[in-house]
Design an enzyme around this catalytic site. Structure first.
Site, PDB file in Angstrom:
ATOM      1  N   ARG A 255       0.810  -1.244   0.000  1.00 48.93           N
ATOM      2  CA  ARG A 255       0.000   0.000   0.000  1.00 48.93           C
ATOM      3  C   ARG A 255       0.832   1.278   0.000  1.00 48.93           C
ATOM      4  O   ARG A 255       0.347   2.347   0.338  1.00 48.93           O
ATOM      5  CB  ARG A 255      -0.988   0.017   1.173  1.00 48.93           C
TER       6      ARG A 255
ATOM      7  N   LYS B 292       3.603  11.082 -11.930  1.00 51.85           N
ATOM      8  CA  LYS B 292       2.744  10.243 -12.780  1.00 51.85           C
ATOM      9  C   LYS B 292       3.484   8.933 -12.983  1.00 51.85           C
ATOM     10  O   LYS B 292       4.592   8.920 -13.527  1.00 51.85           O
ATOM     11  CB  LYS B 292       2.498  10.897 -14.139  1.00 51.85           C
TER      12      LYS B 292
ATOM     13  N   GLU C 213      10.256  16.996 -25.364  1.00 50.47           N
ATOM     14  CA  GLU C 213       9.586  17.444 -24.124  1.00 50.47           C
ATOM     15  C   GLU C 213      10.173  18.778 -23.651  1.00 50.47           C
ATOM     16  O   GLU C 213       9.474  19.584 -23.027  1.00 50.47           O
ATOM     17  CB  GLU C 213       9.692  16.372 -23.025  1.00 50.47           C
TER      18      GLU C 213
ATOM     19  N   LYS D 152       8.184  22.327 -14.898  1.00 46.74           N
ATOM     20  CA  LYS D 152       7.363  21.171 -14.507  1.00 46.74           C
ATOM     21  C   LYS D 152       7.036  21.224 -13.014  1.00 46.74           C
ATOM     22  O   LYS D 152       5.887  20.976 -12.606  1.00 46.74           O
ATOM     23  CB  LYS D 152       8.049  19.853 -14.868  1.00 46.74           C
TER      24      LYS D 152
ATOM     25  N   GLU E  43      -3.775  16.757 -11.881  1.00 44.56           N
ATOM     26  CA  GLU E  43      -4.324  17.112 -13.195  1.00 44.56           C
ATOM     27  C   GLU E  43      -5.831  17.375 -13.175  1.00 44.56           C
ATOM     28  O   GLU E  43      -6.590  16.824 -13.960  1.00 44.56           O
ATOM     29  CB  GLU E  43      -3.983  16.018 -14.230  1.00 44.56           C
TER      30      GLU E  43
ATOM     31  N   ARG F 246      -2.372  21.276 -15.030  1.00 51.19           N
ATOM     32  CA  ARG F 246      -1.385  20.237 -15.357  1.00 51.19           C
ATOM     33  C   ARG F 246      -1.650  19.609 -16.723  1.00 51.19           C
ATOM     34  O   ARG F 246      -0.725  19.128 -17.377  1.00 51.19           O
ATOM     35  CB  ARG F 246      -1.339  19.166 -14.268  1.00 51.19           C
TER      36      ARG F 246
ATOM     37  N   ASN G 107       0.328  18.032 -21.391  1.00 50.35           N
ATOM     38  CA  ASN G 107      -0.052  17.025 -22.382  1.00 50.35           C
ATOM     39  C   ASN G 107      -0.047  17.583 -23.807  1.00 50.35           C
ATOM     40  O   ASN G 107      -0.512  16.921 -24.738  1.00 50.35           O
ATOM     41  CB  ASN G 107      -1.433  16.468 -22.037  1.00 50.35           C
TER      42      ASN G 107
ATOM     43  N   HIS H 222       0.323  15.365 -26.872  1.00 48.80           N
ATOM     44  CA  HIS H 222       0.215  13.968 -26.450  1.00 48.80           C
ATOM     45  C   HIS H 222      -1.051  13.273 -26.940  1.00 48.80           C
ATOM     46  O   HIS H 222      -1.071  12.051 -27.048  1.00 48.80           O
ATOM     47  CB  HIS H 222       0.303  13.872 -24.922  1.00 48.80           C
TER      48      HIS H 222
ATOM     49  N   HIS I  31       0.159  10.015 -28.356  1.00 55.25           N
ATOM     50  CA  HIS I  31      -0.225   8.722 -27.776  1.00 55.25           C
ATOM     51  C   HIS I  31      -0.981   7.872 -28.806  1.00 55.25           C
ATOM     52  O   HIS I  31      -0.855   6.640 -28.818  1.00 55.25           O
ATOM     53  CB  HIS I  31      -1.085   8.932 -26.534  1.00 55.25           C
TER      54      HIS I  31
ATOM     55  N   HIS J  71       8.401   7.716 -27.583  1.00 52.82           N
ATOM     56  CA  HIS J  71       7.418   8.640 -27.024  1.00 52.82           C
ATOM     57  C   HIS J  71       7.707  10.083 -27.470  1.00 52.82           C
ATOM     58  O   HIS J  71       6.810  10.793 -27.951  1.00 52.82           O
ATOM     59  CB  HIS J  71       7.419   8.541 -25.495  1.00 52.82           C
TER      60      HIS J  71
HETATM   61  N1  LIG Z   1       5.631  10.085 -15.815  1.00 50.91           N
HETATM   62  C1  LIG Z   1       5.702  11.122 -16.627  1.00 50.91           C
HETATM   63  O1  LIG Z   1       5.367  12.246 -16.275  1.00 50.91           O
HETATM   64  C2  LIG Z   1       6.229  10.910 -18.017  1.00 50.91           C
HETATM   65  C3  LIG Z   1       6.639  12.011 -18.765  1.00 50.91           C
HETATM   66  C4  LIG Z   1       7.152  11.796 -20.044  1.00 50.91           C
HETATM   67  C5  LIG Z   1       7.296  10.492 -20.520  1.00 50.91           C
HETATM   68  N2  LIG Z   1       6.914   9.454 -19.754  1.00 50.91           N
HETATM   69  C6  LIG Z   1       7.118   8.076 -20.216  1.00 50.91           C
HETATM   70  O2  LIG Z   1       8.531   7.877 -20.326  1.00 50.91           O
HETATM   71  C7  LIG Z   1       8.769   6.862 -21.294  1.00 50.91           C
HETATM   72  C8  LIG Z   1       9.865   7.309 -22.229  1.00 50.91           C
HETATM   73  O3  LIG Z   1      11.044   7.519 -21.486  1.00 50.91           O
HETATM   74  P1  LIG Z   1      12.472   7.519 -22.195  1.00 50.91           P
HETATM   75  O4  LIG Z   1      12.416   8.358 -23.410  1.00 50.91           O
HETATM   76  O5  LIG Z   1      13.461   7.802 -21.156  1.00 50.91           O
HETATM   77  O6  LIG Z   1      12.581   6.026 -22.741  1.00 50.91           O
HETATM   78  P2  LIG Z   1      13.287   4.716 -22.127  1.00 50.91           P
HETATM   79  O7  LIG Z   1      13.111   4.635 -20.693  1.00 50.91           O
HETATM   80  O8  LIG Z   1      12.836   3.581 -22.966  1.00 50.91           O
HETATM   81  O9  LIG Z   1      14.829   4.991 -22.420  1.00 50.91           O
HETATM   82  C9  LIG Z   1      15.243   5.142 -23.757  1.00 50.91           C
HETATM   83  C10 LIG Z   1      16.396   4.174 -24.106  1.00 50.91           C
HETATM   84  O10 LIG Z   1      17.618   4.668 -23.576  1.00 50.91           O
HETATM   85  C11 LIG Z   1      18.261   3.662 -22.783  1.00 50.91           C
HETATM   86  N3  LIG Z   1      19.035   4.400 -21.797  1.00 50.91           N
HETATM   87  C12 LIG Z   1      18.608   4.971 -20.662  1.00 50.91           C
HETATM   88  N4  LIG Z   1      19.583   5.714 -20.124  1.00 50.91           N
HETATM   89  C13 LIG Z   1      20.644   5.593 -20.928  1.00 50.91           C
HETATM   90  C14 LIG Z   1      21.946   6.138 -20.908  1.00 50.91           C
HETATM   91  N5  LIG Z   1      22.318   7.032 -19.991  1.00 50.91           N
HETATM   92  N6  LIG Z   1      22.827   5.791 -21.879  1.00 50.91           N
HETATM   93  C15 LIG Z   1      22.422   4.936 -22.870  1.00 50.91           C
HETATM   94  N7  LIG Z   1      21.207   4.410 -22.966  1.00 50.91           N
HETATM   95  C16 LIG Z   1      20.322   4.752 -22.001  1.00 50.91           C
HETATM   96  C17 LIG Z   1      17.122   2.847 -22.281  1.00 50.91           C
HETATM   97  O11 LIG Z   1      17.554   1.586 -21.839  1.00 50.91           O
HETATM   98  C18 LIG Z   1      16.240   2.783 -23.529  1.00 50.91           C
HETATM   99  O12 LIG Z   1      16.758   1.857 -24.443  1.00 50.91           O
HETATM  100  C19 LIG Z   1       7.451   6.610 -21.988  1.00 50.91           C
HETATM  101  O13 LIG Z   1       6.901   5.415 -21.513  1.00 50.91           O
HETATM  102  C20 LIG Z   1       6.596   7.780 -21.588  1.00 50.91           C
HETATM  103  O14 LIG Z   1       5.233   7.453 -21.573  1.00 50.91           O
HETATM  104  C21 LIG Z   1       6.384   9.633 -18.521  1.00 50.91           C
HETATM  105  O1  LIG Z   2       3.401  15.128 -16.164  1.00 51.74           O
HETATM  106  C1  LIG Z   2       2.417  15.272 -16.894  1.00 51.74           C
HETATM  107  O2  LIG Z   2       1.322  15.636 -16.446  1.00 51.74           O
HETATM  108  C2  LIG Z   2       2.500  14.983 -18.331  1.00 51.74           C
HETATM  109  O3  LIG Z   2       1.494  14.959 -19.014  1.00 51.74           O
HETATM  110  C3  LIG Z   2       3.859  14.747 -18.902  1.00 51.74           C
HETATM  111  C4  LIG Z   2       3.859  13.956 -20.209  1.00 51.74           C
HETATM  112  O4  LIG Z   2       5.036  14.338 -20.909  1.00 51.74           O
HETATM  113  C5  LIG Z   2       3.932  12.450 -20.002  1.00 51.74           C
HETATM  114  O5  LIG Z   2       4.116  11.827 -21.251  1.00 51.74           O
HETATM  115  C6  LIG Z   2       2.812  11.815 -19.222  1.00 51.74           C
HETATM  116  O6  LIG Z   2       3.141  10.497 -18.877  1.00 51.74           O
HETATM  117  C7  LIG Z   2       1.530  11.747 -19.997  1.00 51.74           C
HETATM  118  O7  LIG Z   2       0.545  11.422 -19.093  1.00 51.74           O
HETATM  119  P1  LIG Z   2      -0.875  10.864 -19.483  1.00 51.74           P
HETATM  120  O8  LIG Z   2      -1.691  11.173 -18.282  1.00 51.74           O
HETATM  121  O9  LIG Z   2      -1.322  11.609 -20.708  1.00 51.74           O
HETATM  122  O10 LIG Z   2      -0.723   9.432 -19.755  1.00 51.74           O
HETATM  123 ZN   LIG Z   3       5.380  13.015 -22.544  1.00 49.89          ZN
END
Ligand SMILES: NC(=O)c1ccc[n+]([C@@H]2O[C@H](COP(=O)([O-])OP(=O)(O)OC[C@H]3O[C@@H](n4cnc5c(N)ncnc54)[C@H](O)[C@@H]3O)[C@@H](O)[C@H]2O)c1
Ligand SMILES: O=C(O)C(=O)C[C@@H](O)[C@H](O)[C@H](O)COP(=O)(O)O
Ligand SMILES: [Zn+2]
Length: 368
Positions: A124, A146, A188, A230, A240, A244, A248, A251, A255, A268
């Site tokens: 939890r 998120k 981004e 951010k 959100e 917030r 997006n 997106h 997406h 992404h």
């Molecule tokens: N939570 C949020 O607010 C939020 C915001 C934006 C994106 N996202 C999510 O994040 C994801 C994308 O993240 P990403 O672009 O980091 O992709 P990712 O995590 O897949 O990393 C990209 C690639 O780089 C590699 N890698 C990581 N660090 C490295 C380094 N220092 N040197 C060499 N290779 C390295 C990874 O293994 C992978 O192959 C998506 O799933 C997206 O939905 C979430």
């Molecule tokens: O932090 C946020 O809020 C965002 O929307 C950041 C986005 O860049 C990110 O890709 C996020 O994961 C998208 O969220 P979702 O709620 O549209 O799935």
């Molecule tokens: Zn994003």
């Protein structure tokens, strides 16, 4: 005595506030992590690409006296699903870890989103710390809480808001990042300029060539400014309910592309880059942006090495089908983030369906 990180910001969320440290070499600053551990039990979650690069350094920096375990997942967006969350929970239970454990996400956004989600549900709610290693995760996904995974029908459809206790950004880790991933992260970064701060966009336009050549000082500044925006937005609206949603921008289209093409085919950030240009074009058709503004958006997205055309096999109906499932929609009405002007995004339900469909129909397509 250890040197101070180059920058410190704070995400102001009352008792759940946390610091973001930014600077080169911070993977060696286990002392900063130790301050935020819930207890002695530590599970590092990483993947097969990042582990050989940074896992040993991180473990060594954490020092003596902790019970440190690791779970090394397969790489890639296609692994961002519930089965991977199960592997993290299995490792925690196998280790006999209790509620006072801490999960550390070492990797990009995929690892960060999954580690946070696993932590949110473990007994939890367990503590977690973000050590992001991609540009995208350093400027966006590690901040704001998120967390979650994809479903075959839609991006990030399962998840939770669960804040980390610390974000530790080692800007030196970008030296090993492939150029395609740097471009994806830059999408981004550009997003913040477009939606929030026109002067930041101008700065990015002036410095994009040097940023893409990994100029350390400029990259540190781009990361600091992105995280500051951010953190500001998240502090105003953690879950959100309003502002917030502006984060997006691009997106809804992005997406749709990721889901339609199969997770991992388009990165992404690539899908968001194209999606932001689509949002700019629709904003122009709404009478908000000029054609020169749209050209400006197109130019900086191209300069960051991002695609402009949509997938050649994606028709209007494919876009609309995925967009109908978007999490921002209310009672079946499509909500989009568009640009009232450069530097100011708005949430709107006003885009006429015919205008949207026409825009999608005439959008350039190409193969990858
Ligand atoms: N939570 C949020 O607010 C939020 C915001 C934006 C994106 N996202 C999510 O994040 C994801 C994308 O993240 P990403 O672009 O980091 O992709 P990712 O995590 O897949 O990393 C990209 C690639 O780089 C590699 N890698 C990581 N660090 C490295 C380094 N220092 N040197 C060499 N290779 C390295 C990874 O293994 C992978 O192959 C998506 O799933 C997206 O939905 C979430
Ligand atoms: O932090 C946020 O809020 C965002 O929307 C950041 C986005 O860049 C990110 O890709 C996020 O994961 C998208 O969220 P979702 O709620 O549209 O799935
Ligand atoms: Zn994003």
């Amino acid at each position: 005595m250890s040197l101070a990180p180059a920058h410190r910001l704070d995400v102001a969320l009352g008792e759940r506030s946390y610091p973001i440290h930014i600077g080169p070499g911070l993977t060696a600053r286990g002392d900063l992590i130790r301050e935020h551990l819930a207890g002695r039990q530590v599970m590092i979650v990483t993947n097969t690409v990042v582990a050989p690069l940074y896992l040993d350094a991180l473990k060594a920096s954490l020092g003596e006296g902790l019970d440190i375990r690791e779970v090394i997942l397969d790489d890639g967006e296609q692994t961002k699903h519930m089965a991977s969350i199960g592997l993290i929970w299995d490792a925690l239970l196998e280790a006999g870890f209790n509620r006072r454990c801490t999960l550390i996400a070492l990797g990009g956004g995929v690892i960060g989103d999954m580690t946070g989600f696993a932590a949110a549900c473990y007994q939890r709610g367990a503590a977690f710390i973000q050590v992001p290693t991609t540009l995208l995760s350093q400027v966006d996904s590690s901040v704001g809480g998120k967390t979650g995974v994809n479903h075959p029908r839609g991006k990030n459809m399962l998840g939770a808001f669960w804040q980390p206790r610390l974000v530790l950004i080692d800007t030196a880790s970008l030296k090993t990042l492939p150029q395609r991933e740097l471009s994806a992260g830059m999408a981004e970064v550009i997003k913040y300029g477009l939606l929030w701060d026109e002067s930041f966009l101008s700065w990015l336009e002036d410095n994009m060539t040097a940023l893409m050549a990994l100029d350390e000082t400029l990259l540190g500044e781009a990361i600091r400014r992105s995280c500051a925006i951010k953190a500001d937005v998240v502090a105003q609206d953690e879950t959100e309910q309003g502002v917030r949603a502006l984060l997006n921008l691009g997106h809804t289209f992005g997406h749709a592309i990721e889901t339609d093409q199969g997770y991992g085919v388009w990165l992404h950030g690539e899908a968001v880059g194209t999606g932001m240009l689509m949002a700019a074009e629709l904003s122009a058709r709404m009478g908000w942006l000029s054609s020169a503004d749209v050209e400006r958006v197109s130019h900086i997205i191209a300069k960051a090495g991002l695609p402009l055309a949509a997938p050649e096999d994606m028709g209007v109906e494919d876009f609309l089908k995925h967009m109908q499932l978007d999490k921002k929609n209310v009672d079946g009405r499509l909500r989009l983030i568009l640009l009232e002007r450069i530097g100011r995004a708005v949430i709107t339900e006003e885009a006429p369906a015919g205008v949207l469909a026409d825009m999608l129909e005439h959008w350039p397509r190409s193969s990858r």
